[in-house]
Enzyme design. Structure first.
Site, short mmCIF file in Angstrom:
data_model
loop_
_atom_site.label_atom_id
_atom_site.label_comp_id
_atom_site.label_asym_id
_atom_site.label_seq_id
_atom_site.Cartn_x
_atom_site.Cartn_y
_atom_site.Cartn_z
N TYR A 1 -2.72 13.08 5.70
CA TYR A 1 -2.55 11.73 6.14
C TYR A 1 -2.24 11.07 4.65
O TYR A 1 -1.24 10.24 4.81
CB TYR A 1 -4.08 11.01 6.83
CG TYR A 1 -3.67 9.56 7.13
CD1 TYR A 1 -3.09 9.37 8.29
CD2 TYR A 1 -4.27 8.67 6.32
CE1 TYR A 1 -3.10 7.78 8.58
CE2 TYR A 1 -4.40 7.48 6.80
CZ TYR A 1 -3.52 6.99 8.01
OH TYR A 1 -3.56 5.65 8.40
N LYS B 1 1.19 8.64 3.79
CA LYS B 1 1.17 7.22 3.39
C LYS B 1 1.71 6.89 2.02
O LYS B 1 2.35 6.07 1.90
CB LYS B 1 -0.42 6.82 3.53
CG LYS B 1 -0.63 6.77 5.15
CD LYS B 1 0.49 5.99 6.01
CE LYS B 1 -0.34 5.87 7.53
NZ LYS B 1 0.51 5.29 8.58
P1 NAD Z 1 -3.08 4.20 17.61
O1 NAD Z 1 -3.63 5.48 17.83
O2 NAD Z 1 -3.54 3.08 18.60
O3 NAD Z 1 -1.47 3.80 17.43
C1 NAD Z 1 -0.93 5.01 17.17
C2 NAD Z 1 0.44 5.00 18.00
O4 NAD Z 1 1.37 5.98 17.39
C3 NAD Z 1 -0.06 5.39 19.29
O5 NAD Z 1 0.65 4.47 20.28
C4 NAD Z 1 0.43 6.82 19.51
O6 NAD Z 1 0.77 7.12 21.09
C5 NAD Z 1 2.09 6.70 18.75
N1 NAD Z 1 2.48 8.04 18.50
C6 NAD Z 1 1.78 8.94 18.10
N2 NAD Z 1 2.56 10.00 17.64
C7 NAD Z 1 3.84 9.65 18.12
C8 NAD Z 1 5.00 10.24 18.05
N3 NAD Z 1 5.12 11.51 17.75
N4 NAD Z 1 6.18 9.52 18.50
C9 NAD Z 1 5.91 8.10 18.84
N5 NAD Z 1 4.70 7.39 18.76
C10 NAD Z 1 3.49 8.13 18.43
O7 NAD Z 1 -3.59 3.70 16.13
P2 NAD Z 1 -3.32 2.35 15.12
O8 NAD Z 1 -4.61 2.22 14.27
O9 NAD Z 1 -2.88 1.33 15.88
O10 NAD Z 1 -2.09 2.96 14.33
C11 NAD Z 1 -0.97 2.40 14.06
C12 NAD Z 1 -0.61 2.97 12.64
O11 NAD Z 1 -1.34 1.80 11.58
C13 NAD Z 1 -0.60 4.17 12.16
O12 NAD Z 1 0.48 4.34 11.28
C14 NAD Z 1 -1.77 4.34 11.17
O13 NAD Z 1 -1.77 5.16 10.30
C15 NAD Z 1 -1.77 2.90 10.57
N6 NAD Z 1 -3.17 2.46 10.06
C16 NAD Z 1 -3.95 2.04 11.01
C17 NAD Z 1 -5.43 1.81 10.46
C18 NAD Z 1 -6.61 1.45 11.22
O14 NAD Z 1 -7.70 1.18 10.64
N7 NAD Z 1 -6.71 1.37 12.38
C19 NAD Z 1 -5.52 1.66 8.93
C20 NAD Z 1 -4.43 1.96 8.17
C21 NAD Z 1 -3.25 2.29 9.03
#
Ligand code: NAD
Length: 267
Positions: free
Chosen positions: A165, A169
């Site tokens: 991961y 990033k």
């Molecule tokens: P989440 O799991 O709700 O969202 C991830 C989304 O990506 C989901 O809708 C999933 O179905 C979709 N996805 C996964 N594989 C896919 C693919 N092959 N094609 C299309 N869509 C796909 O989680 P989130 O926290 O909302 O994450 C969203 C982004 O934010 C991610 O990139 C994550 O790394 C980043 N992020 C989240 C956090 C946090 O604390 N939640 C922190 C830093 C970064």
């Protein structure tokens, strides 16, 4: 709400849950028509689209595509251009994490994380930039096109058990900056938002466990988990003309997580 994005066309990947859903709703509330890209859970996609379409801002449609699959990505953009004519804003949000120590990590696990988080970003960014270059006379924006990546504090903070991961990033950061350098003169802006810990399904195991939350708070100077709206507000700003002179940078939305909180009481 101020309509800074009226008349613009946006695509948000992985937009039927968590941060992506909030970003799609915020961009639409500011006037953009939005494609909700999704891969799993059609019902959730319909719910987000209905919310947006009832709210009276921009309109929303769902398009299914696996962002790590070249043919599906290209087909998604083709469908978007048929429906909306072009793209002004791409938000690379889809992302996954798979926990494993290096010694146990399979090639399939590595490939999966790289495929969605990094190759997915490349494929969608390429499709968007190809269209941005054709965007002439877009009266709604000073820029010809904008990309906002949802990166993470883990583009700079190492995280044991999540090395794949972190690699994606960190990779997104320098990929985005290099591409920002390539296209600045064409008036294309590429930036990232790096969230800290935001309450979404991706980290449910942490916030649903009091011990996990207590541990998290030791890393969180601002004293609360982030909300998806905190991230959506930053994305909307970077997508708007208010950020017209900003490209190739990362805006951290992390409640101070990157401030080395352990050093607060001495070095
Ligand atoms: P989440 O799991 O709700 O969202 C991830 C989304 O990506 C989901 O809708 C999933 O179905 C979709 N996805 C996964 N594989 C896919 C693919 N092959 N094609 C299309 N869509 C796909 O989680 P989130 O926290 O909302 O994450 C969203 C982004 O934010 C991610 O990139 C994550 O790394 C980043 N992020 C989240 C956090 C946090 O604390 N939640 C922190 C830093 C970064």
């Amino acid at each position: 709400m101020e309509k800074r994005l009226s008349g613009q066309k946006a695509l948000v990947t992985g937009a039927n849950s968590g941060i992506g859903a909030a970003v799609a709703q915020r961009l639409a509330a500011e006037g953009a028509d939005v494609v909700i890209n999704w891969l799993f859970n059609e019902d959730a996609t319909r719910e987000v689209a209905e919310k947006i379409n009832k709210a009276g801002g921009g309109k929303a449609i769902g398009i299914k595509a696996d962002v790590s699959n070249e043919e599906q990505v290209d087909a998604m953009f083709k469908q978007m251009f048929k429906e909306f004519g072009t793209i002004d804003i791409l938000v690379n949000n889809a992302g996954i994490e798979i926990h494993n120590l290096l010694e146990n990590m399979s090639k399939a696990e590595w490939d999966k994380v790289i495929g969605v988080n990094l190759t997915g970003n490349f494929l969608c960014s390429r499709a968007a930039v190809r269209q941005f270059l054709k965007n002439e006379n877009r009266p709604h924006s000073r820029s010809r096109g904008k990309i906002v990546n949802i990166s993470s504090v883990h583009q700079v903070i190492m995280w044991a058990g999540f090395s794949s991961y972190c690699a994606t990033k960190a990779g997104i950061n320098l990929f985005a900056q290099s591409v920002a350098q390539e296209y600045a003169e064409k008036k294309i802006r590429i930036n990232s938002v790096a969230p800290g810990a935001i309450k979404t399904p991706i980290n449910q195991n942490v916030w649903s466990d009091p011990k996990g939350m207590a541990d998290l708070m030791t890393k969180m100077p601002y004293g609360r988990m982030g909300e998806v709206e905190d991230v959506a507000a930053a994305v909307a700003f970077l997508s708007s003309d208010e950020a017209d002179y900003i490209t190739g940078t990362t805006l951290y939305v992390d409640g101070g997580m990157c401030l080395y909180p352990e050093f607060r009481f001495g070095g």
